[in-house]
Write a protein that holds these residues in place. Structure first.
Motif, PDB file in Angstrom:
ATOM      1  N   VAL A 225       0.866  -1.180   0.000  1.00  0.00           N
ATOM      2  CA  VAL A 225       0.000   0.000   0.000  1.00  0.00           C
ATOM      3  C   VAL A 225       0.900   1.227   0.000  1.00  0.00           C
ATOM      4  O   VAL A 225       1.720   1.411   0.887  1.00  0.00           O
ATOM      5  CB  VAL A 225      -1.003   0.012   1.175  1.00  0.00           C
TER       6      VAL A 225
ATOM      7  N   GLY B  74      -0.393   4.495  -1.099  1.00  0.00           N
ATOM      8  CA  GLY B  74      -1.277   5.595  -1.478  1.00  0.00           C
ATOM      9  C   GLY B  74      -1.236   6.753  -0.497  1.00  0.00           C
ATOM     10  O   GLY B  74      -1.892   7.760  -0.697  1.00  0.00           O
TER      11      GLY B  74
ATOM     12  N   GLN C 125       0.019   9.947   1.969  1.00  0.00           N
ATOM     13  CA  GLN C 125       0.507  11.267   1.563  1.00  0.00           C
ATOM     14  C   GLN C 125       1.878  11.572   2.143  1.00  0.00           C
ATOM     15  O   GLN C 125       2.509  12.561   1.757  1.00  0.00           O
ATOM     16  CB  GLN C 125      -0.519  12.324   1.950  1.00  0.00           C
TER      17      GLN C 125
ATOM     18  N   SER D 205       2.914  12.901   4.787  1.00  0.00           N
ATOM     19  CA  SER D 205       3.087  14.307   5.184  1.00  0.00           C
ATOM     20  C   SER D 205       4.123  14.485   6.288  1.00  0.00           C
ATOM     21  O   SER D 205       4.816  15.487   6.321  1.00  0.00           O
ATOM     22  CB  SER D 205       1.749  14.920   5.573  1.00  0.00           C
ATOM     23  N   ARG D 206       4.250  13.478   7.184  1.00  0.00           N
ATOM     24  CA  ARG D 206       5.232  13.644   8.266  1.00  0.00           C
ATOM     25  C   ARG D 206       6.658  13.654   7.735  1.00  0.00           C
ATOM     26  O   ARG D 206       7.522  14.342   8.235  1.00  0.00           O
ATOM     27  CB  ARG D 206       5.079  12.509   9.291  1.00  0.00           C
TER      28      ARG D 206
ATOM     29  N   GLN E 251      -6.176   3.889  -5.266  1.00  0.00           N
ATOM     30  CA  GLN E 251      -7.261   3.660  -4.320  1.00  0.00           C
ATOM     31  C   GLN E 251      -8.324   4.743  -4.490  1.00  0.00           C
ATOM     32  O   GLN E 251      -8.150   5.686  -5.270  1.00  0.00           O
ATOM     33  CB  GLN E 251      -6.716   3.684  -2.896  1.00  0.00           C
TER      34      GLN E 251
ATOM     35  N   GLY F 133      -7.586   5.925   3.124  1.00  0.00           N
ATOM     36  CA  GLY F 133      -6.866   5.190   4.173  1.00  0.00           C
ATOM     37  C   GLY F 133      -6.357   3.845   3.681  1.00  0.00           C
ATOM     38  O   GLY F 133      -6.783   3.348   2.641  1.00  0.00           O
TER      39      GLY F 133
ATOM     40  N   LYS G 149       9.045   7.255   8.859  1.00  0.00           N
ATOM     41  CA  LYS G 149       7.791   8.020   8.964  1.00  0.00           C
ATOM     42  C   LYS G 149       8.072   9.513   9.043  1.00  0.00           C
ATOM     43  O   LYS G 149       7.304  10.306   8.527  1.00  0.00           O
ATOM     44  CB  LYS G 149       7.029   7.624  10.243  1.00  0.00           C
TER      45      LYS G 149
HETATM   46  P1  UTP Z   1       0.707   6.158   7.294  1.00  0.00           P
HETATM   47  O1  UTP Z   1      -0.348   5.958   8.289  1.00  0.00           O
HETATM   48  O2  UTP Z   1       2.104   6.188   7.793  1.00  0.00           O
HETATM   49  O3  UTP Z   1       0.373   7.476   6.468  1.00  0.00           O
HETATM   50  O4  UTP Z   1       0.563   5.049   6.183  1.00  0.00           O
HETATM   51  P2  UTP Z   1       1.164   8.253   5.342  1.00  0.00           P
HETATM   52  O5  UTP Z   1       0.116   8.927   4.542  1.00  0.00           O
HETATM   53  O6  UTP Z   1       2.130   7.389   4.581  1.00  0.00           O
HETATM   54  O7  UTP Z   1       2.037   9.308   6.123  1.00  0.00           O
HETATM   55  P3  UTP Z   1       1.582  10.591   6.962  1.00  0.00           P
HETATM   56  O8  UTP Z   1       0.699  10.076   8.082  1.00  0.00           O
HETATM   57  O9  UTP Z   1       0.871  11.519   6.018  1.00  0.00           O
HETATM   58  O10 UTP Z   1       2.881  11.146   7.444  1.00  0.00           O
HETATM   59  C1  UTP Z   1       0.944   3.734   6.396  1.00  0.00           C
HETATM   60  C2  UTP Z   1       0.915   3.018   5.051  1.00  0.00           C
HETATM   61  O11 UTP Z   1      -0.386   3.069   4.499  1.00  0.00           O
HETATM   62  C3  UTP Z   1      -0.356   3.646   3.212  1.00  0.00           C
HETATM   63  C4  UTP Z   1       0.903   4.498   3.184  1.00  0.00           C
HETATM   64  O12 UTP Z   1       1.333   4.710   1.851  1.00  0.00           O
HETATM   65  C5  UTP Z   1       1.851   3.636   3.995  1.00  0.00           C
HETATM   66  O13 UTP Z   1       2.373   2.574   3.221  1.00  0.00           O
HETATM   67  N1  UTP Z   1      -1.584   4.433   3.002  1.00  0.00           N
HETATM   68  C6  UTP Z   1      -2.002   5.322   3.946  1.00  0.00           C
HETATM   69  C7  UTP Z   1      -2.287   4.268   1.843  1.00  0.00           C
HETATM   70  O14 UTP Z   1      -1.900   3.454   0.960  1.00  0.00           O
HETATM   71  N2  UTP Z   1      -3.418   5.004   1.648  1.00  0.00           N
HETATM   72  C8  UTP Z   1      -3.867   5.884   2.560  1.00  0.00           C
HETATM   73  O15 UTP Z   1      -4.923   6.515   2.307  1.00  0.00           O
HETATM   74  C9  UTP Z   1      -3.147   6.046   3.741  1.00  0.00           C
END
Ligand code: UTP
Length: 458
Positions: free
Chosen positions: A103, A105, A107, A109-110, A185, A211, A389
């Protein structure tokens, strides 16, 4: 009320749901812009959005206790069980029953990295990206077991094109492109604090990816489940983009999953300390399984200990799972949809400034509560988990590189290789070794500051 040929029912829905503020710039928009705004609005499920706004908050299941898990093997009998699981798992891998599923998808952002997180370079010496390391692991596993392991890659609309272009430009990391499937997604609108839709431009609704839990329905809607079925895949190995230590194809894990006839199997890590911010596996009063996030757990439970002084809620979730393909087919074919969780976040809305709003996401582990049978397998953190992260501090590139270096030194040490004190950093390519057993005994390493073992070195 405004009007536009072919879209009057959409416009009526917008007014009926008191969302007509989205037409504030209507008079300034050209016909093309008007149509693209209406197309966006046509996709909005207003009933769902209303429900999400009034129910804003995490779903709750009530009281819980720690979930049982298979601990690391200690006794000869336990080691024997692990050996048997590995043999069973290898048989399934050789038989072409396993698909890899990433997965990607999110963002990110952190981390604050522009572009798909999978393009982020993490190889301590090689500078290989997360996607390349995962791709090479799948390639190496396929070679080891003499089988093509298909790789399903979930992106989001924001990074889909760039991900596809990257895979193409990197020649799919040596994999056959016919074995790689990249699909986006679904997206879901965010809402402001009054429950109103937010615009990201004059003619576009602000949406976020739904998500990692959205991955299950995306497997169905993209046609990935059908593709898996036609290839005879029975087990889907799920992992996240940001953990370069993940064992994507793990015979022991697969063997335990199969032996239990599990719908979902999950890996678990012992929490490093009580306050560590990871979700833990729990079992609810009705015996269903779930994860309780750190932020949702009361302080006294976080610190609760068993009579031996060990943390009671100690099995942390590194987000590594196996899904039965048929189970995913079953839960995505009915109304058994995963719940949405709500997060209050700053959102960059059209017109400049940030506003506070609600984003809605599904979490993949909520599917645990729908399983009849499952396995939780304890694994060693230093062997399987080094997430990237954050831009600095915990779970950053710095900690990830340290963990990769540490694990690769451990593999070399186990095979009697001597590492020069001059060597500051070591990296072993997945194409060279997937574990200590792949390393020749007594290997002589160059006396360099940084050592990279690539496939050609052999
Ligand atoms: P995280 O919860 O770490 O989120 O995703 P993120 O978007 O990568 O990072 P932040 O929170 O914005 O910093 C955990 C995993 O789930 C995937 C991410 O790509 C990562 O592999 N994910 C998360 C998705 O594929 N889709 C989403 O909508 C959210």
């Amino acid at each position: 009320m405004i009007s536009f040929r072919g879209y009057d029912d959409v416009i009526k829905r917008v007014y009926d749901n008191n969302q007509e503020h989205v037409f504030a710039s209507w008079d300034r928009l050209g016909p093309g812009q008007r149509e693209s705004l209406l197309k966006d609005l046509a996709d909005v499920d207003f009933g769902l959005m209303k429900k999400l706004f009034t129910a804003a908050g995490a779903p709750s299941h009530g009281s819980y206790r720690p979930a049982p898990f298979i601990p690391l093997p200690k006794t000869p009998a336990e080691h024997e069980k692990f050996r048997k699981a590995a043999a069973l798992g290898e048989e399934l891998i050789r038989g072409g029953k396993i698909a890899a599923f990433i997965v990607a998808g999110g963002q990110g952002s952190r981390l604050g990295y522009e572009g798909p997180k999978g393009k982020f370079p993490v190889g301590p010496v090689s500078g290989k990206t997360l996607f390349r390391l995962h791709g090479e692991k799948i390639l190496a596993s396929g070679r080891r077991y003499g089988v093509a392991i298909p790789w399903f890659v979930m992106t989001s609309h924001a990074n889909h094109r760039e991900t596809v272009e990257y895979f193409e430009s990197e020649k799919y990391f040596g994999l056959d492109p016919r074995d790689v499937f990249v699909f986006p997604q679904n997206m879901i609108p965010s809402l402001d604090e009054k429950g109103r839709l937010i615009l990201e431009s004059e003619c576009g609704v602000f949406k976020n990816p739904d998500g990692h839990g959205g991955s299950l329905s995306a497997l169905r809607t993209s046609g990935a489940l059908d593709e898996m079925k036609s290839r005879g895949i029975t087990v889907i190995s799920y992992f996240q983009v940001d953990n370069p230590l993940v064992k994507i194809i793990d015979p022991v894990f697969i063997g335990f999953h199969r032996d239990a006839g599990a719908d979902i199997s999950s890996k678990a890590l012992r929490k490093a300390y009580a306050e560590e911010k990871v979700g833990v596996f729990v079992q609810y009063a009705d015996n269903t399984l779930g994860i309780v996030e750190y932020s949702d757990m009361p302080q006294e439970k976080i610190n609760e200990r068993d009579p031996g002084g060990e943390l009671l809620y100690s099995s942390g979730n590194p987000a590594i799972h196996l899904f039965g393909r048929e189970f995913i087919e079953r839960i995505t074919s009915s109304d058994l949809s995963l719940p949405y969780h709500t997060a209050k976040k700053k959102i960059a809305a059209h017109g400049g400034g940030e506003i506070t709003g609600y984003k809605f996401e599904k979490f993949v582990f909520d599917a645990l509560s729908m399983t009849d049978r499952n396995v939780i397998l304890e694994v060693l953190r230093e062997e399987e988990f080094a997430p990237v992260k954050n831009a600095s501090g915990a779970d950053s590139l710095e900690t990830c590189i340290k963990l990769m270096d540490g694990l690769h030194r451990q593999w070399l040490g186990a095979r009697g290789a001597k590492i020069s004190p001059k060597t500051r950093i070591v990296e072993i390519s997945p194409l060279y070794a997937l574990g200590a057993d792949d390393i020749p005994a007594g290997l002589a390493l160059p006396e360099r500051e940084s050592v990279l073992l690539e496939a050609e070195v052999r």
